[in-house]
Design a protein around this motif. Structure first.
Motif, PDB file in Angstrom:
ATOM      1  N   ILE A   1       0.849  -1.188   0.000  1.00  0.00           N
ATOM      2  CA  ILE A   1       0.000   0.000   0.000  1.00  0.00           C
ATOM      3  C   ILE A   1       0.884   1.238   0.000  1.00  0.00           C
ATOM      4  N   VAL A   2       0.802   2.041  -1.054  1.00  0.00           N
ATOM      5  CA  VAL A   2       1.551   3.284  -1.143  1.00  0.00           C
ATOM      6  C   VAL A   2       0.667   4.468  -0.805  1.00  0.00           C
ATOM      7  N   LEU A   3      -0.603   4.395  -1.202  1.00  0.00           N
ATOM      8  CA  LEU A   3      -1.538   5.487  -0.964  1.00  0.00           C
ATOM      9  C   LEU A   3      -1.711   5.703   0.537  1.00  0.00           C
ATOM     10  N   GLY A   4      -1.423   6.916   0.998  1.00  0.00           N
ATOM     11  CA  GLY A   4      -1.577   7.244   2.400  1.00  0.00           C
ATOM     12  C   GLY A   4      -0.294   7.163   3.197  1.00  0.00           C
ATOM     13  N   GLN A   5       0.802   6.691   2.599  1.00  0.00           N
ATOM     14  CA  GLN A   5       2.073   6.580   3.296  1.00  0.00           C
ATOM     15  C   GLN A   5       3.040   7.646   2.814  1.00  0.00           C
TER      16      GLN A   5
ATOM     17  N   ILE B   1      -7.524  12.039   7.631  1.00  0.00           N
ATOM     18  CA  ILE B   1      -7.555  10.867   8.511  1.00  0.00           C
ATOM     19  C   ILE B   1      -8.006   9.637   7.734  1.00  0.00           C
ATOM     20  N   ALA B   2      -8.974   9.812   6.845  1.00  0.00           N
ATOM     21  CA  ALA B   2      -9.436   8.684   6.029  1.00  0.00           C
ATOM     22  C   ALA B   2      -8.313   8.143   5.153  1.00  0.00           C
ATOM     23  N   ILE B   3      -7.516   9.046   4.551  1.00  0.00           N
ATOM     24  CA  ILE B   3      -6.387   8.608   3.725  1.00  0.00           C
ATOM     25  C   ILE B   3      -5.328   7.926   4.584  1.00  0.00           C
ATOM     26  N   ARG B   4      -5.065   8.504   5.743  1.00  0.00           N
ATOM     27  CA  ARG B   4      -4.030   7.943   6.621  1.00  0.00           C
ATOM     28  C   ARG B   4      -4.452   6.596   7.202  1.00  0.00           C
ATOM     29  N   PHE B   5      -5.738   6.336   7.275  1.00  0.00           N
ATOM     30  CA  PHE B   5      -6.219   5.085   7.848  1.00  0.00           C
ATOM     31  C   PHE B   5      -6.024   3.906   6.894  1.00  0.00           C
ATOM     32  N   ILE B   6      -5.767   4.174   5.614  1.00  0.00           N
ATOM     33  CA  ILE B   6      -5.601   3.077   4.653  1.00  0.00           C
ATOM     34  C   ILE B   6      -4.459   2.157   5.050  1.00  0.00           C
TER      35      ILE B   6
END
Length: 266
Positions: free
Chosen positions: A5-9, A162-167
């Motif tokens: 998972i790259v999205l959100g990191q 927060i939603a993006i970071r929760f991925i």
């Protein structure tokens, strides 16, 4: 699964994209995504791919990380492609029993899948080169005019980030649950792919439960720190447009005009 998972990191490499103002990156992302609606012929797709590739190289993040980030979308991409190939178009290029492959479907399916990959890579570049709190601050600044209409821009910006970071957090929790199930003798990877869909049901139930629990803990932490809605709260880091931001915006405008020229004349 977490390293896929790259999205959100956020990955700090100190590149030019990392130093850009988050408002520049957000506005450029929106404009570029809208310009992707102009993609029609092969030349436009090649130009868009070259532009996205340039952004990936500029970020100085290893390309294999972005490639791994596409793996979780593999089933969605395959389903999207097969849907167009089998159910759209009239020119049959191959058939077997009731299964027919249509030429128009192959073209449309390739276009849609190609476009999805480009959009995902763009979003991955944004989250990988921008810290979540800085991204929330930039989004809040862009939405500031809506606050005069009563829109809670501060709360909305925080919610989106927060939603993006929760991925990646959810994927970490999923890894933990799978390892716990394997320790109890329940190995999902040992069954066939068709049965694996139903085998994930006992894993999704605790995943949803722990995700809701984490969300509640986060809300309690926000309330305990008297964050409230965030309205009127100041920030230690002040955003300021620099020369590099105007240069990046200029490149974005040039790319959009190039897409328009390709759409009209090619």
């Amino acid at each position: 699964m977490t390293n896929k998972i790259v999205l959100g990191q956020f990955t700090d490499t100190g590149s030019l994209l990392h130093r850009l103002d988050p408002r520049t990156k957000l506005l450029s992302l929106i404009v570029i995504m809208m310009s992707f609606l102009l993609l029609q012929n092969f030349t436009s797709y090649v130009a868009a791919t070259a532009f996205v590739g340039m952004l990936l190289l500029t970020s100085k993040i290893p390309l294999r990380l972005f490639a791994r980030g596409l793996k979780p979308l593999l089933l969605i991409l395959i389903f999207t492609f097969l849907y167009h190939v089998l159910l759209t178009g009239d020119t049959v290029i191959w058939s077997w029993s009731q299964i027919k492959l249509n030429q128009e479907g192959v073209v449309n399916g390739t276009r849609i899948v190609w476009r999805i990959i480009l959009l995902v890579l763009l979003a991955s570049v944004l989250t990988a080169t921008t810290k979540p709190l800085i991204l929330a601050q930039g989004l809040e600044k862009l939405l500031k005019p809506l606050s005069k209409l009563g829109v809670p821009t501060e709360a909305f910006s925080l919610m989106v980030v927060i939603a993006i970071r929760f991925i990646p957090t959810i994927t970490q929790e999923l890894d933990r649950i799978i390892l716990a199930q394997q320790a109890r003798g329940y190995d999902v990877t040992s069954v066939t792919r068709l049965k694996r869909v139903f085998a994930y049901i006992p894993i999704l139930v605790p995943l949803f439960a722990t995700t809701i629990q984490r969300a509640e803990q986060l809300s309690f932490a926000i309330d305990a720190r008297a964050y409230g809605t965030g309205k009127g709260r100041t920030s230690y880091n002040q955003l300021e447009f620099k020369r590099s931001d105007f240069v990046a915006g200029g490149f974005t405008i040039i790319f959009v005009f190039m897409m328009l020229i390709i759409r009209i004349y090619i």
